[in-house]
Every structure is written in structure tokens, then in C-alpha cells.
Design an enzyme around this catalytic site. Structure first.
Site, mmCIF file in Angstrom:
data_model
loop_
_atom_site.group_PDB
_atom_site.id
_atom_site.type_symbol
_atom_site.label_atom_id
_atom_site.label_comp_id
_atom_site.label_asym_id
_atom_site.label_seq_id
_atom_site.Cartn_x
_atom_site.Cartn_y
_atom_site.Cartn_z
ATOM 1 C CD GLU A 33 6.477 10.455 10.711
ATOM 2 O OE1 GLU A 33 6.354 11.133 11.751
ATOM 3 O OE2 GLU A 33 7.592 10.118 10.245
ATOM 4 N N GLY A 63 11.622 6.373 30.182
ATOM 5 C CA GLY A 63 11.005 6.575 31.492
ATOM 6 C C GLY A 63 10.343 7.945 31.527
ATOM 7 N NE ARG A 73 18.491 4.085 23.496
ATOM 8 C CZ ARG A 73 17.643 4.949 22.946
ATOM 9 N NH1 ARG A 73 17.851 5.424 21.755
ATOM 10 N NH2 ARG A 73 16.572 5.320 23.593
ATOM 11 C CB ALA A 121 9.934 12.024 25.708
HETATM 12 C C1 LIG Z 1 19.370 7.271 24.635
HETATM 13 C C2 LIG Z 1 18.174 8.141 24.905
HETATM 14 C C3 LIG Z 1 17.385 7.898 26.028
HETATM 15 C C4 LIG Z 1 16.284 8.737 26.309
HETATM 16 N N1 LIG Z 1 15.536 8.476 27.415
HETATM 17 C C5 LIG Z 1 14.494 9.298 27.734
HETATM 18 C C6 LIG Z 1 13.684 9.037 28.881
HETATM 19 O O1 LIG Z 1 13.897 8.059 29.606
HETATM 20 N N2 LIG Z 1 12.670 9.907 29.153
HETATM 21 C C7 LIG Z 1 12.389 10.998 28.356
HETATM 22 O O2 LIG Z 1 11.440 11.749 28.672
HETATM 23 N N3 LIG Z 1 13.145 11.246 27.255
HETATM 24 C C8 LIG Z 1 14.169 10.431 26.915
HETATM 25 N N4 LIG Z 1 14.913 10.678 25.788
HETATM 26 C C9 LIG Z 1 14.551 11.825 24.930
HETATM 27 C C10 LIG Z 1 13.398 11.438 24.003
HETATM 28 O O3 LIG Z 1 13.744 10.292 23.270
HETATM 29 C C11 LIG Z 1 13.077 12.580 23.038
HETATM 30 O O4 LIG Z 1 13.016 13.787 23.744
HETATM 31 C C12 LIG Z 1 11.745 12.348 22.336
HETATM 32 O O5 LIG Z 1 11.683 11.080 21.719
HETATM 33 C C13 LIG Z 1 11.509 13.429 21.285
HETATM 34 O O6 LIG Z 1 10.235 13.250 20.710
HETATM 35 P P1 LIG Z 1 9.780 14.173 19.485
HETATM 36 O O7 LIG Z 1 8.408 13.722 19.147
HETATM 37 O O8 LIG Z 1 9.987 15.612 19.828
HETATM 38 O O9 LIG Z 1 10.783 13.816 18.311
HETATM 39 P P2 LIG Z 1 10.984 12.415 17.543
HETATM 40 O O10 LIG Z 1 10.684 11.268 18.418
HETATM 41 O O11 LIG Z 1 12.343 12.484 16.924
HETATM 42 O O12 LIG Z 1 9.884 12.438 16.404
HETATM 43 C C14 LIG Z 1 10.019 13.240 15.248
HETATM 44 C C15 LIG Z 1 9.063 12.720 14.179
HETATM 45 O O13 LIG Z 1 9.078 13.626 13.077
HETATM 46 C C16 LIG Z 1 9.229 12.913 11.856
HETATM 47 N N5 LIG Z 1 9.927 13.821 10.926
HETATM 48 C C17 LIG Z 1 11.211 14.209 10.970
HETATM 49 N N6 LIG Z 1 11.487 15.067 9.978
HETATM 50 C C18 LIG Z 1 10.346 15.234 9.281
HETATM 51 C C19 LIG Z 1 9.987 16.000 8.126
HETATM 52 N N7 LIG Z 1 10.892 16.773 7.499
HETATM 53 N N8 LIG Z 1 8.704 15.944 7.673
HETATM 54 C C20 LIG Z 1 7.777 15.160 8.316
HETATM 55 N N9 LIG Z 1 8.074 14.405 9.402
HETATM 56 C C21 LIG Z 1 9.338 14.441 9.891
HETATM 57 C C22 LIG Z 1 10.048 11.685 12.232
HETATM 58 O O14 LIG Z 1 9.900 10.633 11.302
HETATM 59 C C23 LIG Z 1 9.447 11.356 13.612
HETATM 60 O O15 LIG Z 1 8.298 10.557 13.494
HETATM 61 C C24 LIG Z 1 15.995 9.846 25.469
HETATM 62 C C25 LIG Z 1 16.792 10.086 24.341
HETATM 63 C C26 LIG Z 1 17.859 9.236 24.043
HETATM 64 C C27 LIG Z 1 18.683 9.531 22.818
#
Ligand SMILES: Cc1cc2nc3c(=O)[nH]c(=O)nc-3n(C[C@H](O)[C@H](O)[C@H](O)COP(=O)(O)OP(=O)(O)OC[C@H]3O[C@@H](n4cnc5c(N)ncnc54)[C@H](O)[C@@H]3O)c2cc1C
Length: 444
Positions: free
Chosen positions: A44, A57, A205, A341
């Protein structure tokens, strides 16, 4: 689910590197542990796991994927989720109103979707992430490891050498990029042209104490999930934090390019900019009293989030050699289906099952083929989500050419698309993936 013994491959267990500890990376780690795969490390970038306090949600398919990964993930979600007090998701006309009656909080119902047992409950992101973090022992985690480069060793049977910003290196047999919308691994695999692009919508938000929200809007409007539709903007409200807070995500269309900060943050453009309640009120000035009241209850200082996605320049595949992408790194979508997500959790489930099955049959050195199966099972559905999220976002803002403001048309189309997400059979997805993998191995 297979309970595999990672030592049963006759050699060493494949070393799995998970890049990024958001919802995708954490659920993958937990799913691997649940299947007795311990030969993984989660790298991370930050010095601790972090999520914002805003709401999220989860749709029915996501809940089922959580259960299949590890029942504790689902139980963790349920323990922080606020139950909807009603079985229906309401879509109301937040725009049209009688200007002579500015105190009239009524909004005409355009259509509603039955949720019933499906849930679609919300929680605070930070609460859910904490539940996940608690399930991953610290010996699997390396903080302050910001991935910079990857190099596949030519004579190393697919061994990948990762270099981090602090100059340290580590080896793995498979590298899974769960590093989010600004994924470094995506850039390394396919170049910066695949960076996410501005969808020309941004979102204010904020969280409103429920006592304030209820006093101004009433019980009925605050206890359930409500989408307030309108011209060129829309707002979603739902209860979180066990009903103590009303979560507000208020989207507005923006014809301009997203203003980029001259001091761009790590990984590219900053997606979050400071905003004010006055700005949110201006963006919804043409809306009816209920939506205007919601905006007036937001905190004075807010953030606004640019909505970026991978709609314009999708990656051609999620896999190259022993490198692979999952979650937003693979398919960042606009949030209009509330399913991004959840889709990442589905990715985690397939990956955990395939990697467990691989360890069981001793195919640790054939990671590329395993990952190709993952790509085959996940690419179409998750790319469809990226496309469909744009389409429904336009429908909510009466910009869709076919549907316009027609409540019946919008309702039918939103319901059809939502059910394609919610009704997805995650068990069948896993079965298909395992069968495909078996076929590949027999076919060699
Ligand atoms: C306004 C908004 C509302 C949303 N509402 C919903 C909802 O209601 N329901 C839903 O299912 N989805 C929702 N989403 C989508 C959801 O937020 C994302 O799909 C989800 O958080 C993505 O998770 P992830 O783990 O793939 O990425 P992220 O949450 O972006 O996690 C990525 C991680 O990788 C780390 N990282 C990044 N680059 C590096 C690197 N080079 N080396 C090491 N670590 C790194 C970061 O620090 C972070 O911890 C919403 C999105 C937005 C913008």
C-alpha cells in the site's frame, strides 16, 4: 469454495503481490486467506489504510460476492450498514415545482424499483474498510510501498520484480493491481493513454446529521434511498451510520474541462477540489424546494469530486503476462449504478477462487493462463458497467436522447440495467471460471 493447501504444488507456492489496499485489494486478501493461501503480500502506497467518511451502497450481487469470498466480509458490512426502512428505491422529479409554493417539499414520484430482500444498504466507507482491515494480519501488509516499475525477468519463469518509490524491490510470481482509478500498474501495462478521463460531471458529497435532515425534510424522505432527478443535475440521498446521518451525493454536469491543480498529486490530476455550500446551492438553484433544502443543510465547506472513468479509453485486456488489473484499476466507472466497488468484489472472488484452485493442482508456475481465465470471465461484464453507468447518469439528468424526461421510459431502462447488475449469478461465474481453467490444463 475450495480449501486448498498452498504447499500441495510440490514446489513453492506462487508469490502473489496485491498492489493497493482499497476495497478490492482487501477483499482479495481476505478471500485468499479464507482459502488458506498465505503466500501473498499487500503493498500500500499510504502509511495507513484510509477511506473517506462518505457513504457507499452495495447491491445484491456485491453482497453475494462478499458472502462467497468470506462470510465475515458480509457480516462486517451488515454490522455497519443502515437498513432502508422501505423496500423501494424511489426516483423522484426533484426539478419541477410550483414557484408560488417554495415550502412544498413534495416531489412527484417518477418511478420506483423494488429492492425487498435485496438490500442496497449504505454505510460509511471508512466503517466498512476498517472491518476489512481487521481481517488481514499485519504480516501480509507493507505500507509506504508506492509501486513505480515492474519488470518481468526473462529467465525467471514469469517472475516479476517490482520497484517502489523508496528504492526497495520485491519479487512476485503474479502482480495484481488493485491500485484504483489512477492505477500505476495500468499505466505500466498499457501506457498513460488509458488514464481515466473526465465524464463532465462532478459531485458534491456530504453528510447531514439525521436530526437536522428529518426536521427539514420529514421522516419519509430521509429513511430510504431517493434519487432526485432533474435537468443537467441529480442528487442521491440515503441513510448511513445506523441511520444517524443522511448521505448526500449531488451531481452536476460540467461542460468545462476539469480544472487541474498546477501541483498535481501523486498519480496525476487531483479529482477532489474544495467547494462551498453556496456553490452546491447555485448548482441546484433551478430545482424544487426539497433538493434546495438538502443543499442548504450541507456543511459550509465541502469537497467536490470530479467523476472520472475509463469509458473513453478502456484497456484492451486486464492481463499481460503475470500482471493483472482488478477493481477500479481495470474498470473505473461513474458511480451512477452504485456498483463500482461491488464489481471489484466480484473480481476478487474470481481471482481468489482461481488462485486457490491453482495452488491445489500445483500449477503455480502457469500464472498467465490462470489470469487469462480471469480476464475472460470478467472483462465483458465489468466493461459493460462502465458503459451503462454513463448511460444511466445521462438518464437521471434528462440528457438521454431516447428517454428525455419520460418517466416510464427512464424507469424501464434503469430497471432493466439495474437487474443485469443485481441478479448476476456469482456462483455460476466461479463455476465457469474453474471449468475454463480445468479445460485449459487438460488441453495442454
Ligand atoms: C462519488 C462516488 C460514489 C460511489 N458510490 C459507490 C457505491 O455506492 N457503491 C459502489 O459499489 N461503488 C461506488 N463507487 C465506486 C467505488 O468507490 C470504487 O469502485 C471503489 O472504491 C474502488 O475500490 P478499489 O479498491 O478498486 O480502488 P481504491 O479504493 O481507489 O483503492 C486503491 C488503493 O491503492 C492504493 N494505491 C494507489 N496507487 C498505488 C501504488 N502505486 N502503489 C501502492 N498502492 C497504491 C491507494 O492508496 C488505495 O489504497 C463510488 C464512486 C464515487 C466516485
Amino acid at each position: 469454495m475450495r480449501a486448498s493447501n498452498p504447499k500441495s504444488d510440490g514446489g513453492r507456492s506462487p508469490r502473489i503481490a496485491i498492489i493497493g489496499g482499497g476495497i478490492t485489494g482487501q477483499t482479495l486478501a481476505i478471500g485468499l486467506l479464507r482459502r488458506n493461501i498465505t503466500s501473498f503480500t499487500l503493498y500500500e502506497r499510504a502509511s495507513a489504510f484510509r477511506e473517506i467518511g462518505a457513504g457507499i451502497g452495495f447491491t445484491d450481487n456485491a453482497e453475494r460476492a462478499m458472502k462467497a469470498l468470506d462470510a465475515r466480509i458480509h457480516a462486517g458490512f451488515k454490522s455497519v450498514a443502515a437498513q432502508n426502512s422501505d423496500d423501494w428505491f424511489r426516483y423522484v422529479d426533484g426539478f419541477n415545482h410550483n414557484p408560488q409554493n417554495p415550502g412544498d417539499m413534495n416531489e412527484e414520484l417518477m418511478f420506483k424499483m423494488y429492492l425487498g430482500e435485496r438490500g442496497f444498504e449504505g454505510c460509511r466507507r471508512s466503517d466498512f474498510l476498517q472491518k476489512l482491515v481487521d481481517m488481514v494480519p499485519s504480516e501480509h501488509v507493507r505500507f509506504r510501498k508506492n509501486l513505480r516499475t515492474v519488470e518481468e525477468q526473462k529467465d525467471g519463469d514469469g517472475v516479476v520484480v517490482m520497484t517502489f518509490e523508496d528504492g526497495s524491490t520485491a519479487e512476485a510470481d503474479v502482480v495484481i493491481g488493485c491500485d484504483g482509478i489512477k492505477s500505476r500498474l495500468r499505466q505500466l501495462m498499457f501506457g498513460p493513454s488509458t488514464n481515466a478521463k473526465y465524464s463532465h460531471k462532478f459531485a458534491f458529497r456530504g453528510l447531514i446529521p439525521m436530526s437536522k435532515a428529518r426536521a427539514a425534510l420529514g421522516e419519509e424522505r430521509t429513511a430510504v434511498r431517493v434519487m432526485h432527478l432533474g435537468q443537467d443535475a441529480h442528487a442521491l440521498t440515503f441513510p448511513v451510520a445506523d441511520g444517524a446521518l443522511l448521505n448526500v451525493v449531488a451531481f452536476a454536469t460540467d461542460p468545462n474541462p476539469w480544472q487541474t491543480d498546477p501541483e498535481e498529486e501523486e498519480g496525476g490530476t487531483k479529482f477532489v477540489a474544495p467547494a462551498t455550500r453556496a456553490e452546491a446551492m447555485r448548482a441546484f438553484a433551478a430545482f424544487g424546494p426539497a433538493v434546495k433544502t438538502i443543499m442548504s443543510l450541507l456543511p459550509e465547506k465541502l469537497d467536490k469530486w470530479a467523476v472520472f472513468d475509463t469509458y473513453d479509453d478502456p484497456v484492451p485486456t486486464y492481463v499481460r503476462g503475470n500482471l493483472c488489473l482488478a477493481g477500479d484499476a481495470a474498470h473505473a466507472s461513474c458511480p451512477h449504478h452504485g456498483a463500482g466497488a461491488g464489481c471489484g468484489i466480484e473480481d476478487s472472488l474470481v481471482l481468489a477462487e482461481l488462485l486457490a484452485a491453482t495452488a491445489e493442482i500445483g500449477e503455480g508456475s502457469r500464472m498467465t493462463e490462470v489470469l487469462q481465465v480471469y480476464n475472460e470471465v470478467r472483462y465483458e461484464r465489468s466493461q459493460w458497467l462502465v458503459q451503462s453507468s454513463r448511460v444511466v447518469g445521462e438518464m437521471y439528468e434528462w440528457q438521454d436522447k431516447e428517454c428525455g424526461r419520460d418517466a416510464e421510459r427512464i424507469g424501464k431502462e434503469v430497471e432493466r440495467r439495474s437487474h443485469l447488475i443485481w441478479d448476476y449469478d456469482v456462483d455460476e461465474m466461479v463455476k465457469t471460471a474453474l471449468k475454463l481453467m480445468e479445460g485449459r490444463i487438460k488441453g495442454r
